[in-house]
Design a protein around this motif. Structure first.
Motif, PDB file in Angstrom:
ATOM      1  N   ALA A  30       0.821  -1.204   0.000  1.00  0.00           N
ATOM      2  CA  ALA A  30       0.000   0.000   0.000  1.00  0.00           C
ATOM      3  C   ALA A  30       0.858   1.259   0.000  1.00  0.00           C
ATOM      4  O   ALA A  30       0.489   2.263  -0.589  1.00  0.00           O
ATOM      5  CB  ALA A  30      -0.933   0.000   1.204  1.00  0.00           C
ATOM      6  N   SER A  31       2.011   1.230   0.644  1.00  0.00           N
ATOM      7  CA  SER A  31       2.847   2.419   0.720  1.00  0.00           C
ATOM      8  C   SER A  31       3.742   2.565  -0.498  1.00  0.00           C
ATOM      9  O   SER A  31       4.462   3.538  -0.608  1.00  0.00           O
ATOM     10  CB  SER A  31       3.696   2.380   1.988  1.00  0.00           C
ATOM     11  N   SER A  32       3.732   1.629  -1.457  1.00  0.00           N
ATOM     12  CA  SER A  32       4.594   1.734  -2.624  1.00  0.00           C
ATOM     13  C   SER A  32       4.111   2.803  -3.592  1.00  0.00           C
ATOM     14  O   SER A  32       4.835   3.176  -4.501  1.00  0.00           O
ATOM     15  CB  SER A  32       4.690   0.385  -3.326  1.00  0.00           C
ATOM     16  N   ARG A  33       2.910   3.300  -3.439  1.00  0.00           N
ATOM     17  CA  ARG A  33       2.391   4.358  -4.310  1.00  0.00           C
ATOM     18  C   ARG A  33       2.880   5.734  -3.895  1.00  0.00           C
ATOM     19  O   ARG A  33       2.770   6.681  -4.664  1.00  0.00           O
ATOM     20  CB  ARG A  33       0.872   4.349  -4.302  1.00  0.00           C
ATOM     21  N   LEU A  34       3.394   5.879  -2.695  1.00  0.00           N
ATOM     22  CA  LEU A  34       3.802   7.187  -2.188  1.00  0.00           C
ATOM     23  C   LEU A  34       4.864   7.844  -3.065  1.00  0.00           C
ATOM     24  O   LEU A  34       4.719   9.027  -3.408  1.00  0.00           O
ATOM     25  CB  LEU A  34       4.277   7.063  -0.739  1.00  0.00           C
ATOM     26  N   PRO A  35       5.938   7.164  -3.472  1.00  0.00           N
ATOM     27  CA  PRO A  35       6.922   7.832  -4.345  1.00  0.00           C
ATOM     28  C   PRO A  35       6.317   8.283  -5.674  1.00  0.00           C
ATOM     29  O   PRO A  35       6.698   9.326  -6.210  1.00  0.00           O
ATOM     30  CB  PRO A  35       7.991   6.769  -4.563  1.00  0.00           C
ATOM     31  N   LEU A  36       5.392   7.524  -6.212  1.00  0.00           N
ATOM     32  CA  LEU A  36       4.743   7.899  -7.462  1.00  0.00           C
ATOM     33  C   LEU A  36       3.934   9.181  -7.290  1.00  0.00           C
ATOM     34  O   LEU A  36       3.991  10.088  -8.129  1.00  0.00           O
ATOM     35  CB  LEU A  36       3.836   6.768  -7.939  1.00  0.00           C
ATOM     36  N   ILE A  37       3.209   9.284  -6.198  1.00  0.00           N
ATOM     37  CA  ILE A  37       2.396  10.472  -5.939  1.00  0.00           C
ATOM     38  C   ILE A  37       3.292  11.694  -5.711  1.00  0.00           C
ATOM     39  O   ILE A  37       3.043  12.770  -6.253  1.00  0.00           O
ATOM     40  CB  ILE A  37       1.458  10.226  -4.738  1.00  0.00           C
ATOM     41  N   VAL A  38       4.354  11.510  -4.935  1.00  0.00           N
ATOM     42  CA  VAL A  38       5.270  12.620  -4.664  1.00  0.00           C
ATOM     43  C   VAL A  38       5.944  13.064  -5.958  1.00  0.00           C
ATOM     44  O   VAL A  38       6.085  14.265  -6.218  1.00  0.00           O
ATOM     45  CB  VAL A  38       6.317  12.210  -3.603  1.00  0.00           C
ATOM     46  N   GLY A  39       6.350  12.124  -6.793  1.00  0.00           N
ATOM     47  CA  GLY A  39       6.970  12.469  -8.070  1.00  0.00           C
ATOM     48  C   GLY A  39       6.023  13.235  -8.966  1.00  0.00           C
ATOM     49  O   GLY A  39       6.418  14.199  -9.640  1.00  0.00           O
ATOM     50  N   ALA A  40       4.764  12.833  -9.008  1.00  0.00           N
ATOM     51  CA  ALA A  40       3.773  13.529  -9.831  1.00  0.00           C
ATOM     52  C   ALA A  40       3.567  14.962  -9.347  1.00  0.00           C
ATOM     53  O   ALA A  40       3.475  15.894 -10.155  1.00  0.00           O
ATOM     54  CB  ALA A  40       2.456  12.769  -9.822  1.00  0.00           C
ATOM     55  N   VAL A  41       3.519  15.155  -8.048  1.00  0.00           N
ATOM     56  CA  VAL A  41       3.346  16.503  -7.489  1.00  0.00           C
ATOM     57  C   VAL A  41       4.550  17.370  -7.836  1.00  0.00           C
ATOM     58  O   VAL A  41       4.399  18.549  -8.217  1.00  0.00           O
ATOM     59  CB  VAL A  41       3.116  16.427  -5.959  1.00  0.00           C
ATOM     60  N   VAL A  42       5.744  16.807  -7.738  1.00  0.00           N
ATOM     61  CA  VAL A  42       6.957  17.570  -8.066  1.00  0.00           C
ATOM     62  C   VAL A  42       6.954  17.963  -9.544  1.00  0.00           C
ATOM     63  O   VAL A  42       7.294  19.095  -9.902  1.00  0.00           O
ATOM     64  CB  VAL A  42       8.213  16.754  -7.689  1.00  0.00           C
TER      65      VAL A  42
END
Length: 56
Positions: A30-42
């Motif tokens: 479940a926490s593996s999506r966090l880097p993807l979300i942070v990258g998209a925001v950046v």
């Protein structure tokens, strides 16, 4: 000795089997999506800054 005597080594063996059991992988998945979300925001923020600089 009482008739309902339980061997403590059996409980210890069960505890050791429980303690050495591998953990569930559901929270990690479940926490593996966090880097993807942070990258998209950046990326969105960088595009906004570039657009602002280009238009000003």
């Amino acid at each position: 000795m009482p008739e309902n005597y339980t061997d403590p080594s059996g409980n210890t063996e069960q505890f050791r089997a429980f303690a050495s059991a591998p953990e569930a992988t559901a929270p990690a998945a479940a926490s593996s999506r966090l880097p993807l979300i942070v990258g998209a925001v950046v990326v969105v923020l960088l595009l906004a800054v570039v657009a602002w600089l280009a238009l000003s």
